[in-house]
Write an enzyme that holds these catalytic residues in place. Structure first.
Site, mmCIF file in Angstrom:
data_model
loop_
_atom_site.group_PDB
_atom_site.id
_atom_site.type_symbol
_atom_site.label_atom_id
_atom_site.label_comp_id
_atom_site.label_asym_id
_atom_site.label_seq_id
_atom_site.Cartn_x
_atom_site.Cartn_y
_atom_site.Cartn_z
ATOM 1 N N PHE A 188 -7.838 2.433 7.348
ATOM 2 C CA PHE A 188 -7.977 1.328 6.409
ATOM 3 C C PHE A 188 -9.019 0.319 6.898
ATOM 4 C CE2 PHE A 188 -3.685 2.719 5.197
ATOM 5 C CZ PHE A 188 -3.744 2.627 3.821
ATOM 6 N N LYS A 221 3.656 1.597 7.834
ATOM 7 C CA LYS A 221 3.979 0.617 8.864
ATOM 8 C C LYS A 221 5.301 0.952 9.555
ATOM 9 C CE LYS A 221 1.586 -2.417 9.554
ATOM 10 N NZ LYS A 221 0.398 -2.508 10.443
ATOM 11 N N HIS A 259 1.697 2.423 16.562
ATOM 12 C CA HIS A 259 1.327 1.379 17.528
ATOM 13 C C HIS A 259 2.202 1.467 18.777
ATOM 14 C CE1 HIS A 259 -1.240 -0.214 14.434
ATOM 15 N NE2 HIS A 259 -0.221 -0.444 13.641
ATOM 16 N N GLN A 277 2.378 -1.468 23.581
ATOM 17 C CA GLN A 277 2.632 -2.623 22.730
ATOM 18 C C GLN A 277 4.116 -2.969 22.754
ATOM 19 O OE1 GLN A 277 0.916 0.184 21.737
ATOM 20 N NE2 GLN A 277 -0.615 -0.298 20.179
ATOM 21 N N ARG A 294 0.814 -1.220 0.000
ATOM 22 C CA ARG A 294 0.000 0.000 0.000
ATOM 23 C C ARG A 294 0.847 1.269 0.000
ATOM 24 N NH1 ARG A 294 -3.159 -0.916 5.436
ATOM 25 N NH2 ARG A 294 -1.081 -1.738 5.959
ATOM 26 N N THR A 325 -21.819 -6.653 23.582
ATOM 27 C CA THR A 325 -20.560 -6.982 24.264
ATOM 28 C C THR A 325 -20.482 -6.437 25.687
ATOM 29 O OG1 THR A 325 -19.490 -5.068 23.209
ATOM 30 C CG2 THR A 325 -19.253 -7.212 22.125
ATOM 31 N N ARG A 341 -13.213 11.322 16.487
ATOM 32 C CA ARG A 341 -13.458 10.344 15.428
ATOM 33 C C ARG A 341 -12.285 10.333 14.449
ATOM 34 N NH1 ARG A 341 -18.887 12.454 15.917
ATOM 35 N NH2 ARG A 341 -18.309 14.086 14.439
#
Length: 345
Positions: free
Chosen positions: A134, A77, A95, A100, A18, A213, A129
């Site tokens: 993706f 990425k 991330h 993480q 991408r 949930t 928002r």
């Protein structure tokens, strides 16, 4: 838009096809006075010649490390491990804000070099928002791969394709058995994509979102044959599937696809695996009796690189035209907050 030098980097990951900015939108930015440098990349879905034809400068792959200090490095990425210090402003999915694996190291590199991470996941409007994502295509691919795997037709290794060819492969064939499917997070971007792929496959999924949930009916969840998780938790919630559930004798669940791939985060709603799967091995067996297979690929939209890139770029373009104000200021504030949190840790 103030004077902007945007540097589109080559993606270090070999399966990343991408781009966050397609040539036609690059042309629009140039017309508004931006400067664009595009690195050569053997895998990007749009060849560098198309950017050059639009008026962009070109540069060798991975040359962003020596880009002018005022250049804003744009990617998708993870960055390579070097250089050890990061002096530029970078736009990509870092991330790094939910503890993480590797997050502390990445933030440390920015702190050491004086650069900044403008994380695309946190490019949001005044109401929080997300403005670019993706998600739809991630959900679409996640459900599509789950269907193909459950029907025994998942190609290995995976290769990029187009929407028309993918939808053709999803059509029900003679001998295909009926199965039940569940989409959790069905009302979000990824959930909508997953629902659309199930529809293309002739499957009418059960759709759960916040209402379902909050008080999770775990036995009902485990009675489905296929589950696609499209929930990205932003605060702690009870896990949807636990290690003990995998050994529940009443479990019918055979194929589990985690679109979110929040593995390693304390907010992970599927803490039943410790590593993602890859294009070379898209499904991994979690249990033998009865069988349960996991699909957890963290760059799913790269399997439909042209469609997903075009949609993403269209959403990113107006934000780049507003750089560095608006949502980018909120991105920068979130980065500084993450640095402070990392120092306290």
């Amino acid at each position: 838009m103030t004077e902007l030098h945007l540097w589109l980097r080559h993606e270090d990951r070999s399966t990343e096809r991408r781009t966050p900015l397609v040539p036609s939108d690059a042309r629009r930015l140039l017309a508004e006075g931006a400067t664009l440098t595009v690195e050569e990349s053997p895998q990007r879905i749009f060849p560098v010649e198309e950017y050059e034809a639009a008026g962009c400068r070109t540069a060798p792959a991975a040359s962003w490390v020596s880009a002018p200090e005022d250049a804003v490095i744009l990617g998708l990425k993870e960055l390579p491990d070097r250089p050890a210090v990061l002096a530029h402003r970078h736009i990509f999915f870092g991330h790094a804000y939910k503890r993480q694996p590797g997050a502390a190291d990445l933030l440390g590199r920015f702190a050491a070099g004086g650069g900044a991470l403008l994380d695309l996941e946190y490019l949001v409007d005044a109401d929080g928002r997300r403005l670019t994502a993706f998600g739809y295509w991630a959900g679409y691919l996640g459900a599509a791969l789950a269907v193909l795997h459950h029907r025994g037709r998942l190609p290995v290794p995976l290769t990029p394709t187009g929407r028309k060819a993918l939808d053709e492969s999803l059509r029900r064939a003679a001998g295909d058995q009926e199965f039940t499917a569940l989409v959790v997070g069905a009302l979000g971007r990824s959930g909508r994509g997953a629902r659309a792929a199930f529809t293309a496959a002739g499957v009418d999924p059960t759709c759960w979102d916040l209402a379902e949930t909050r008080d999770l009916d775990r036995p009902a969840l485990l009675r489905h044959d296929v589950m696609v998780n499209a929930v990205l938790a932003t605060s702690p919630v009870p896990p949807f599937v636990r290690e003990a559930d995998l050994d529940d004798p009443a479990r019918r669940l055979r194929t589990l696809c985690d679109v979110t791939c929040d593995v390693g985060s304390p907010l992970n709603v599927l803490p039943v695996y410790d590593r993602t799967t890859e294009w070379t091995e898209p499904a991994r067996r979690l249990r033998e009796r009865p069988p349960l297979d996991l699909i957890a690929i963290d760059n799913l939209p790269s399997l439909l690189p042209e469609e997903s890139s075009t949609d993403f770029s269209a959403a990113l373009l107006p934000q780049l035209l507003d750089f560095p104000g608006g949502a980018w200021a909120r991105c920068l504030d979130r980065f500084h907050q993450a640095l402070e949190e990392a120092r306290r840790d």
